[in-house]
Design a protein around this motif. Structure first.
Motif, short mmCIF file in Angstrom:
data_model
loop_
_atom_site.label_atom_id
_atom_site.label_comp_id
_atom_site.label_asym_id
_atom_site.label_seq_id
_atom_site.Cartn_x
_atom_site.Cartn_y
_atom_site.Cartn_z
N SER A 1 0.89 -1.17 -0.02
CA SER A 1 0.14 -0.10 -0.01
C SER A 1 0.80 0.90 -0.13
N TYR A 2 0.58 2.44 -0.53
CA TYR A 2 1.07 3.69 -0.59
C TYR A 2 1.95 3.83 0.77
N ASP A 3 0.89 3.94 1.94
CA ASP A 3 1.46 4.40 3.25
C ASP A 3 2.68 3.48 3.65
N ARG A 4 2.63 2.17 3.17
CA ARG A 4 3.53 1.12 3.69
C ARG A 4 4.73 1.20 2.65
N VAL A 5 4.54 1.54 1.77
CA VAL A 5 5.99 1.51 0.69
C VAL A 5 6.42 2.81 0.90
N SER A 6 5.69 3.83 1.23
CA SER A 6 6.50 5.14 1.45
C SER A 6 7.36 5.14 2.58
N SER A 7 7.17 4.22 3.59
CA SER A 7 8.08 3.91 4.88
C SER A 7 9.67 3.63 4.08
N GLY A 8 9.84 3.16 3.02
CA GLY A 8 10.85 2.73 2.63
C GLY A 8 11.38 1.30 3.07
N LEU A 9 10.52 0.74 4.05
CA LEU A 9 10.95 -0.51 4.61
C LEU A 9 10.26 -1.72 4.37
N SER A 10 9.49 -1.74 3.19
CA SER A 10 8.33 -2.70 2.77
C SER A 10 9.17 -3.39 1.87
N GLY A 11 10.28 -3.21 1.25
CA GLY A 11 11.19 -3.89 0.11
C GLY A 11 10.46 -3.59 -1.15
N HIS A 12 9.29 -3.00 -1.31
CA HIS A 12 8.93 -2.62 -2.76
C HIS A 12 9.42 -1.61 -3.23
#
Length: 229
Positions: A87-98
């Motif tokens: 999701s954008y919020d999780r990906v934007s953390s830079g920690l999701s691997g995406h």
């Protein structure tokens, strides 16, 4: 996340201020390169093909490919992580691997994979930058190629090697080839974003210049209309 919050999240205060005053149409991309024509052209035949490109904010990647003749679809999404954090919020953390990634569907009879690579490295992504493009910082903005066939992998590998020997870039090429994993389509607000929000400060400052560069540098590949979806 709303587009206003997204702009604030993407830009530092100084860059945000610059983007807001740069609401007049941009005429040149921040960095364009005279990427070489591929010495190893793609030999894809038959029906429509799919390719994946990660190169910073997916708004601009999608905008450029949506204006390329032979591209039938360009869809923004996330690649490299799992479904739970796509999701954008999780990906934007830079920690999701995406990585923010665009799935490009194209007709190889009209535009070859190697030609898409040349366009990508000429007007979309700076291949010498690690985990950043334009104003955006973090591993989610890394530049990467994701081949989905042996032919694409061979072409991408050969092209990156050719780029390193070309002398076009004065810093090392760091763009990666990543193994294909599941691609997760981004939220609806991020699809066709440049077409739906042409006056947005981020689009005006960073992405409209990329489309203008496509039109100027690759007139034979440029399509004036934006191909949605």
């Amino acid at each position: 996340m709303t587009v206003t919050r997204r702009l604030s999240a993407r830009l530092s205060p100084l860059l945000a201020a610059a983007a807001l005053v740069a609401c007049a149409p941009a005429v040149a991309a921040d960095a364009t390169f005279d990427a070489p024509a591929a010495a190893r052209p793609a030999r894809e035949q038959g029906n429509l093909k799919t390719a994946y490109f990660a190169g910073g904010c997916f708004w601009g990647v999608e905008a450029v490919f949506s204006h390329v003749k032979g591209v039938t679809s360009a869809v923004s999404g996330y690649h490299g992580g799992n479904a739970a954090t796509a999701s954008y919020d999780r990906v934007s953390s830079g920690l999701s691997g995406h990585a923010e990634t665009v799935r490009v569907t194209y007709d190889p009879a009209q535009v070859r994979y190697d030609q898409l690579l040349r366009i990508f490295f000429s007007v979309v992504a700076d291949p010498t930058l690690t985990d950043r493009q334009g104003p955006d910082r973090g591993s989610q903005y890394r530049a990467a190629l994701i081949p989905v066939s042996t032919e694409q992998r061979e072409v991408a590998t050969a092209y990156l090697a050719q780029m390193r020997q070309s002398g076009v870039w004065n810093r090392p090429i760091v763009t990666r080839i990543e193994p294909a994993r599941q691609f997760f389509e981004a939220e609806g607000e991020h699809q066709d974003f440049a077409r739906r929000n042409p006056q947005h400060g981020y689009i005006q400052r960073w992405d409209a210049p990329k489309v203008a560069a496509l039109r100027s540098m690759f007139p034979d590949h440029y399509r004036a209309t934006f191909r949605s979806g």
